[in-house]
Design a protein around this motif. Sequence first.
Motif, PDB file in Angstrom:
ATOM      1  N   SER A  18       0.736  -1.115  -0.091  1.00 34.59           N
ATOM      2  CA  SER A  18       0.062   0.105  -0.032  1.00 34.59           C
ATOM      3  C   SER A  18       0.974   1.229   0.018  1.00 34.59           C
ATOM      4  CB  SER A  18      -0.932   0.134   1.260  1.00 34.59           C
ATOM      5  OG  SER A  18      -1.627   1.571   1.403  1.00 34.59           O
ATOM      6  N   HIS A  19       0.733   2.171  -0.906  1.00 32.44           N
ATOM      7  CA  HIS A  19       1.204   3.424  -0.954  1.00 32.44           C
ATOM      8  C   HIS A  19       0.549   4.368  -0.122  1.00 32.44           C
ATOM      9  CE1 HIS A  19       3.753   2.534  -4.404  1.00 32.44           C
ATOM     10  NE2 HIS A  19       2.630   2.041  -4.982  1.00 32.44           N
ATOM     11  N   VAL A  20      -0.731   4.306   0.225  1.00 30.16           N
ATOM     12  CA  VAL A  20      -1.271   5.185   1.445  1.00 30.16           C
ATOM     13  C   VAL A  20      -0.934   5.166   2.353  1.00 30.16           C
ATOM     14  CG1 VAL A  20      -3.691   5.281   2.394  1.00 30.16           C
ATOM     15  CG2 VAL A  20      -3.698   5.107  -0.012  1.00 30.16           C
ATOM     16  N   ILE A  21      -0.578   4.009   3.263  1.00 29.82           N
ATOM     17  CA  ILE A  21      -0.391   3.854   4.616  1.00 29.82           C
ATOM     18  C   ILE A  21       1.290   4.130   4.902  1.00 29.82           C
ATOM     19  CG2 ILE A  21      -1.923   2.034   5.214  1.00 29.82           C
ATOM     20  CD1 ILE A  21       0.149   0.140   5.151  1.00 29.82           C
ATOM     21  N   LYS A  22       1.932   4.287   3.718  1.00 31.19           N
ATOM     22  CA  LYS A  22       3.333   4.761   3.615  1.00 31.19           C
ATOM     23  C   LYS A  22       3.666   6.299   3.433  1.00 31.19           C
ATOM     24  CE  LYS A  22       4.704   0.032   2.578  1.00 31.19           C
ATOM     25  NZ  LYS A  22       5.348  -0.959   1.398  1.00 31.19           N
ATOM     26  N   GLN A  60      -5.511  16.212  14.843  1.00 30.11           N
ATOM     27  CA  GLN A  60      -4.417  17.382  15.122  1.00 30.11           C
ATOM     28  C   GLN A  60      -3.911  17.292  16.591  1.00 30.11           C
ATOM     29  OE1 GLN A  60      -3.228  19.446  13.103  1.00 30.11           O
ATOM     30  NE2 GLN A  60      -2.044  20.777  14.395  1.00 30.11           N
ATOM     31  N   THR A  61      -5.047  16.791  17.647  1.00 30.34           N
ATOM     32  CA  THR A  61      -4.523  16.697  19.026  1.00 30.34           C
ATOM     33  C   THR A  61      -3.685  15.540  19.197  1.00 30.34           C
ATOM     34  OG1 THR A  61      -6.524  15.330  19.490  1.00 30.34           O
ATOM     35  CG2 THR A  61      -6.741  17.862  19.475  1.00 30.34           C
ATOM     36  N   ARG A  62      -3.575  14.587  18.346  1.00 29.43           N
ATOM     37  CA  ARG A  62      -2.626  13.207  18.637  1.00 29.43           C
ATOM     38  C   ARG A  62      -1.426  13.502  17.922  1.00 29.43           C
ATOM     39  NH1 ARG A  62      -4.924   9.384  21.798  1.00 29.43           N
ATOM     40  NH2 ARG A  62      -6.844  10.023  22.811  1.00 29.43           N
ATOM     41  N   ILE A  63      -1.020  14.456  17.387  1.00 25.70           N
ATOM     42  CA  ILE A  63       0.159  14.525  16.385  1.00 25.70           C
ATOM     43  C   ILE A  63       1.547  14.211  17.038  1.00 25.70           C
ATOM     44  CG2 ILE A  63      -0.680  15.859  14.551  1.00 25.70           C
ATOM     45  CD1 ILE A  63       0.691  18.370  16.066  1.00 25.70           C
ATOM     46  N   THR A  64       1.666  14.141  18.491  1.00 29.87           N
ATOM     47  CA  THR A  64       2.682  13.855  19.073  1.00 29.87           C
ATOM     48  C   THR A  64       3.065  12.241  19.097  1.00 29.87           C
ATOM     49  OG1 THR A  64       1.394  13.908  21.153  1.00 29.87           O
ATOM     50  CG2 THR A  64       2.588  15.934  20.787  1.00 29.87           C
ATOM     51  N   GLY A  65       2.126  11.664  18.772  1.00 24.59           N
ATOM     52  CA  GLY A  65       2.111  10.283  18.557  1.00 24.59           C
ATOM     53  C   GLY A  65       2.948   9.749  17.354  1.00 24.59           C
ATOM     54  N   ILE A  66       2.962  10.763  16.341  1.00 27.60           N
ATOM     55  CA  ILE A  66       3.542  10.376  15.205  1.00 27.60           C
ATOM     56  C   ILE A  66       5.180  10.204  15.186  1.00 27.60           C
ATOM     57  CG2 ILE A  66       3.644  10.939  12.648  1.00 27.60           C
ATOM     58  CD1 ILE A  66       1.072  12.490  13.068  1.00 27.60           C
ATOM     59  N   PRO A  67       5.484   9.250  14.850  1.00 25.92           N
ATOM     60  CA  PRO A  67       7.070   9.008  15.079  1.00 25.92           C
ATOM     61  C   PRO A  67       7.757  10.088  13.912  1.00 25.92           C
ATOM     62  CG  PRO A  67       6.247   7.085  14.044  1.00 25.92           C
ATOM     63  CD  PRO A  67       5.142   7.874  14.348  1.00 25.92           C
ATOM     64  N   SER A  68       8.705  10.791  14.431  1.00 30.13           N
ATOM     65  CA  SER A  68       9.435  11.764  13.413  1.00 30.13           C
ATOM     66  C   SER A  68      10.195  10.884  12.523  1.00 30.13           C
ATOM     67  CB  SER A  68      10.089  12.827  14.280  1.00 30.13           C
ATOM     68  OG  SER A  68      11.356  12.059  15.037  1.00 30.13           O
ATOM     69  N   HIS A  69      10.657   9.882  12.641  1.00 30.10           N
ATOM     70  CA  HIS A  69      11.535   9.114  11.765  1.00 30.10           C
ATOM     71  C   HIS A  69      10.656   8.384  10.703  1.00 30.10           C
ATOM     72  CE1 HIS A  69      10.737   6.345  14.774  1.00 30.10           C
ATOM     73  NE2 HIS A  69      10.860   5.221  13.924  1.00 30.10           N
ATOM     74  N   PRO A  71       6.849   9.344   9.790  1.00 30.90           N
ATOM     75  CA  PRO A  71       5.673  10.012   9.877  1.00 30.90           C
ATOM     76  C   PRO A  71       4.427   9.735   9.124  1.00 30.90           C
ATOM     77  CG  PRO A  71       6.966  11.364   8.918  1.00 30.90           C
ATOM     78  CD  PRO A  71       7.838  10.159   9.067  1.00 30.90           C
ATOM     79  N   THR A  72       4.133   8.382   9.214  1.00 35.61           N
ATOM     80  CA  THR A  72       3.171   7.692   8.141  1.00 35.61           C
ATOM     81  C   THR A  72       2.287   6.999   8.871  1.00 35.61           C
ATOM     82  OG1 THR A  72       4.405   5.697   8.368  1.00 35.61           O
ATOM     83  CG2 THR A  72       4.983   7.425   6.490  1.00 35.61           C
ATOM     84  N   TRP A  73       1.119   6.736   8.169  1.00 40.84           N
ATOM     85  CA  TRP A  73       0.324   5.551   9.003  1.00 40.84           C
ATOM     86  C   TRP A  73       0.931   4.717   9.503  1.00 40.84           C
ATOM     87  CZ3 TRP A  73      -4.542   7.445   9.995  1.00 40.84           C
ATOM     88  CH2 TRP A  73      -4.952   8.566   9.283  1.00 40.84           C
ATOM     89  N   LEU A  74       1.757   3.924   8.761  1.00 40.04           N
ATOM     90  CA  LEU A  74       2.269   2.682   9.024  1.00 40.04           C
ATOM     91  C   LEU A  74       3.126   2.904  10.403  1.00 40.04           C
ATOM     92  CD1 LEU A  74       3.014  -0.283   8.585  1.00 40.04           C
ATOM     93  CD2 LEU A  74       4.581   0.385   6.962  1.00 40.04           C
ATOM     94  N   GLY A  75       4.122   3.985  10.242  1.00 38.37           N
ATOM     95  CA  GLY A  75       4.898   4.087  11.419  1.00 38.37           C
ATOM     96  C   GLY A  75       4.056   4.592  12.454  1.00 38.37           C
ATOM     97  N   THR A  76       2.770   5.214  12.433  1.00 38.49           N
ATOM     98  CA  THR A  76       2.039   5.366  13.655  1.00 38.49           C
ATOM     99  C   THR A  76       1.578   4.088  14.175  1.00 38.49           C
ATOM    100  OG1 THR A  76       1.743   7.660  12.693  1.00 38.49           O
ATOM    101  CG2 THR A  76       0.320   6.925  14.462  1.00 38.49           C
ATOM    102  N   LEU A  77       1.095   3.335  13.139  1.00 33.20           N
ATOM    103  CA  LEU A  77       0.484   2.076  13.971  1.00 33.20           C
ATOM    104  C   LEU A  77       1.503   1.273  14.465  1.00 33.20           C
ATOM    105  CD1 LEU A  77      -1.908  -0.090  13.511  1.00 33.20           C
ATOM    106  CD2 LEU A  77      -0.442  -0.910  11.403  1.00 33.20           C
ATOM    107  N   LYS A  78       2.749   1.237  14.236  1.00 32.83           N
ATOM    108  CA  LYS A  78       3.843   0.245  14.714  1.00 32.83           C
ATOM    109  C   LYS A  78       4.177   0.878  16.165  1.00 32.83           C
ATOM    110  CE  LYS A  78       6.592   0.312  11.061  1.00 32.83           C
ATOM    111  NZ  LYS A  78       8.053   0.216  10.303  1.00 32.83           N
TER     112      LYS A  78
END
Length: 272
Positions: A18-22, A60-69, A71-78
């Motif tokens: 999937s390109h979407v989650i990356k 917008q209120t949960r963006i601190t949970g997105i890993p900076s290295h 910052p994708t749906w997949l990275g956030t899921l993991k």
Amino acid sequence: MSTAIIEIIRDLAIASQSHVIKRDMVDEEPLKVLSKILPVVHIKDAVENIPVGAFGNMSQTRITGIPSHEPTWLGTLKEYIHGEGWTDEVIDYFKSEIKDQPFPAAGARGVLQVHSYNGICFASNGSHRLVGLVCYLAAKYGDNAIAKTVNHRGTVFDSDALALLQRLYGHSTTGIKLMSRTELKGNIEIGVSNLINIDERYYTYKDGKFLLLWPQPATRLQKLLKRKEIREHQAKFEKQKYALLSHEDFKRLIETTWLTTARSNTESAVNM
């Protein structure tokens, strides 16, 4: 011991093409600022079938949970979504018509609700489940998968104003810096000032037009004689606090069409 549902979803997403989650998550803040600058229409709450590719960020209120290295749906899921209490019923939830269904996990509150800007969607409630939903559906059914009957409200930008902004942007790839500030006289709001910066050009949007504020046309002699005044004027623009609408996110804003199609279908059904 059975494998936790969250691990099944992660493994499926990691192995998918999937390109979407990356894709990188979309920053909602510039879209909020742009909605204060350009004319908009607000769409009332409704349920919509939303393509997974239309989701821009979990919340917008949960963006601190997105890993900076990553910052994708997949990275956030993991790295952010713990999936505690997720059972087989969660998979059924993702595949079904969502509407007002409660999320089948302990501690989950309320129903899934999303809002959008020109169809780019963000969670108003249910950010964790939204990450799971996008990753599961895209990984399982592909990037054209649909999240069925999701509670949605939308903000739609005036098409003429957006077309003018696209024309100003031209072939730039630097993104657009945006600032909107309420003007006060005492405690009374008397208007809104705004700045739009593209490359080294500063505009304001007023009365349906983008007005160039800087740089103003000047001869070489005028520039030489007013060099100090020009520097001070430019510094005034540069020191403002801007939100950056990235090049890729601006392209998505222009190209996202599912909401326009959904509105057209609804209007056609009403007029039949």
